[in-house]
Design a protein around this motif. Structure first.
Motif: not given
Length: 116
Positions: A73-80, A85-88, A108-113
């Motif tokens: 719902a917040r825009g973080l699909p499992s594919s991300d 992948a680098k993540a903070t 992750v992938h340039g997007r913050t969720i």
């Protein structure tokens, strides 16, 4: 103890054990926010909470995420949540396990969720 009583008690224990394993958020130190950056080495998009293993310099963390329905719902699909992948992640360390944290937000992938 009869065999049927023993089996009934075992069944009750097996049903209750997963609920007891879910420790709740009070086991995390919400007064000690931390930010970690690293590489995802494992990912799980399952209930009750998704998780990633995040390899940081000198340590591998278990990062506990939100439930899959909230992440979606917040825009973080499992594919991300891809291995490599680098993540903070930003959140709170566990009071019991020095290698675990609860994640409030992930980049992750340039997007913050926001996960809370």
């Amino acid at each position: 103890m009869t065999k049927s009583i023993a089996l009934a008690l075992l069944a009750v224990f097996l049903i209750a054990a997963p609920a007891a394993a879910h420790h709740g958020w009070s086991s995390y130190d919400s007064n000690n926010a931390i930010t970690l950056t690293g590489t995802i080495t494992e990912a799980s998009y399952t209930y009750p909470h998704g998780t990633i293993m995040l390899e940081t310099p000198g340590k591998i963390w278990l990062a506990v995420l939100a439930p899959p329905s909230r992440m979606s719902a917040r825009g973080l699909p499992s594919s991300d949540l891809t291995v490599g992948a680098k993540a903070t992640v930003e959140g709170y360390p566990s009071r019991q396990d020095p290698n675990e944290m609860r994640v409030e937000r992930i980049t992750v992938h340039g997007r913050t969720i926001e996960l809370r």
